[in-house]
Scaffold this active site. Structure first.
Site, PDB file in Angstrom:
ATOM      1  N   PHE A 262       0.846  -1.193   0.000  1.00 45.95           N
ATOM      2  CA  PHE A 262       0.000   0.000   0.000  1.00 45.95           C
ATOM      3  C   PHE A 262       0.884   1.247   0.000  1.00 45.95           C
ATOM      4  O   PHE A 262       1.684   1.451   0.917  1.00 45.95           O
ATOM      5  CB  PHE A 262      -0.928  -0.011   1.221  1.00 45.95           C
TER       6      PHE A 262
ATOM      7  N   VAL B  84       2.272  -1.816   4.494  1.00 43.88           N
ATOM      8  CA  VAL B  84       1.985  -0.390   4.365  1.00 43.88           C
ATOM      9  C   VAL B  84       3.320   0.350   4.341  1.00 43.88           C
ATOM     10  O   VAL B  84       4.156   0.144   5.226  1.00 43.88           O
ATOM     11  CB  VAL B  84       1.150   0.071   5.583  1.00 43.88           C
ATOM     12  N   CYS B  85       3.521   1.181   3.337  1.00 51.01           N
ATOM     13  CA  CYS B  85       4.801   1.892   3.225  1.00 51.01           C
ATOM     14  C   CYS B  85       4.988   2.869   4.382  1.00 51.01           C
ATOM     15  O   CYS B  85       4.141   3.731   4.620  1.00 51.01           O
ATOM     16  CB  CYS B  85       4.863   2.669   1.915  1.00 51.01           C
ATOM     17  N   VAL B  86       6.111   2.752   5.064  1.00 45.44           N
ATOM     18  CA  VAL B  86       6.346   3.562   6.262  1.00 45.44           C
ATOM     19  C   VAL B  86       6.428   5.060   5.935  1.00 45.44           C
ATOM     20  O   VAL B  86       5.842   5.883   6.649  1.00 45.44           O
ATOM     21  CB  VAL B  86       7.603   3.078   7.039  1.00 45.44           C
TER      22      VAL B  86
ATOM     23  N   ALA C  12       3.029   6.327   4.978  1.00 41.85           N
ATOM     24  CA  ALA C  12       2.137   6.231   6.133  1.00 41.85           C
ATOM     25  C   ALA C  12       2.407   7.347   7.142  1.00 41.85           C
ATOM     26  O   ALA C  12       1.474   7.984   7.650  1.00 41.85           O
ATOM     27  CB  ALA C  12       2.288   4.874   6.802  1.00 41.85           C
TER      28      ALA C  12
END
Lengths: 101, 128, 119
Positions: free
Chosen positions: C39, C77-79, C82
């Site tokens: 994501f 989820v891409c840090v 995010a």
């Protein structure tokens, strides 16, 4: 050969026209989401796409036609309607997939 | 990104397709971040700029008065990450009244037909 | 076949995440493997468990989470994306995890196809 997916209405964006300009002849093109309007035979954009349908294998996502109330409209010649399972099959059958967003 | 540098394996052809103008949406900026990571994995990375994506590499951005990040210099830094395959579609560039002199990085300008062959030969295509 | 999936939009403004979900579900039903769903961009908003759609709407956050649990999917989820959007560990639903962009590249390298769903 590559599968190209397009998700924009050709009335609003240039995703489909750019895909038609840059996709290699013989590629598969699957119209999804708002791009499904481009597969209808009775509208101006569908008529434009119909002129190119010998160059590509054209597919349209049935659930997106249904959701938009256009599933019973005539499609341009040579377009195959697929469901999500058919989308998966197309992705698997082609060598790679490019999304035109 | 703890494991990023530890991956070893095959080399694939990764193509990043840029078709959106900068600033109006975040895609140009966040795509660049991805490109830099792919290069760190020693993949065969190419970037192509078509349609409004050509505007991403227009030189002379001044974002002072819109107060948004000026990431224009990152395109110049790509070379240092061994991302050297940058392509621009001739038709898109000309339609926007731009020439290579307007661009902030050295690119190879290809016709739609040439680009078509190049794009078709990729393994992974990440577009935004 | 091993599919990687990239979702670049959240669950409400665009249809991308819905289409990606149906693709994933049907790929699994056909016996394919999903090696990762990544994501990115506003796609990180699919991992906000505080999201409360109205009762007559589908709950995509929950659907992704349930699909992940059922099929042991790796939802990443891409840090960086995010953090920008305030998606932190305490908001992450079951089945999702936060990690780096390297996970996307790795999914592209290890998978047979990378599918991009965005806008």
């Amino acid at each position: 050969m590559m599968l190209h997916t397009v998700n924009k209405s050709p009335f609003e964006r240039n995703a489909l026209s750019s895909c038609l300009r840059l996709a290699k002849k013989g590629s598969g093109i699957l119209l999804i989401e708002d791009a499904v309007y481009g597969a209808l035979a009775d509208n101006a954009e569908g008529k434009k796409l119909a002129e190119r349908n010998g160059d590509f294998k054209l597919y349209v996502l049935g659930p997106d036609l249904e959701a938009r109330g256009v599933a019973d409209k005539p499609l341009i010649d040579g377009v195959t309607v697929v469901d999500y399972g058919g989308f998966v099959d197309l992705a698997a059958e082609h060598d790679a997939v490019q999304s035109w967003l | 990104m703890e494991d990023d540098d530890e991956f070893e394996g095959e080399v694939k052809r990764f193509l990043y397709v840029n078709r959106k103008a900068p600033h109006g949406t975040i895609y140009a900026l966040e795509t660049l971040e991805t490109v830099l990571i792919a290069a760190a994995f020693d993949q065969d990375v190419s970037m192509v700029f078509i349609d409004d994506g050509v505007y991403q590499i227009k030189k002379d951005w001044d974002t002072t008065n819109v107060n948004m990040k000026n990431f224009s210099k990152t395109y110049r830094a790509l070379d240092g990450y061994d991302v050297e395959k940058l392509y621009v579609e001739k038709e898109s560039m000309e339609a926007r009244g731009l020439t290579e002199d307007d661009l902030i990085v050295d690119v190879e300008v290809l016709s739609a037909a040439e680009l078509s062959d190049l794009m078709d030969a990729q393994d992974v295509v990440i577009s935004s | 076949m091993k599919f990687g999936i990239l979702v670049n939009e959240g669950p409400f403004t665009h249809q991308a995440s819905d289409t990606a979900y149906h693709f994933a579900k049907n790929a699994l039903a056909k016996g394919h493997e999903i090696n990762r769903v990544f994501f990115y961009n506003d796609g990180v908003n699919n991992a906000n468990k505080l999201s409360e759609p109205q009762a007559d709407d589908r709950n995509l956050v929950k659907l992704w989470s349930e699909l992940a649990v059922e099929h042991k999917l790796d939802l990443v989820v891409c840090v960086a994306a995010a953090l920008r959007r305030g998606i932190k560990d305490e908001l992450i639903p079951e089945g999702f995890r936060i990690s780096g962009l390297g996970q996307l590249v790795e999914a592209g390298i290890e998978g047979d196809r990378l599918m991009v769903f965005g806008d």
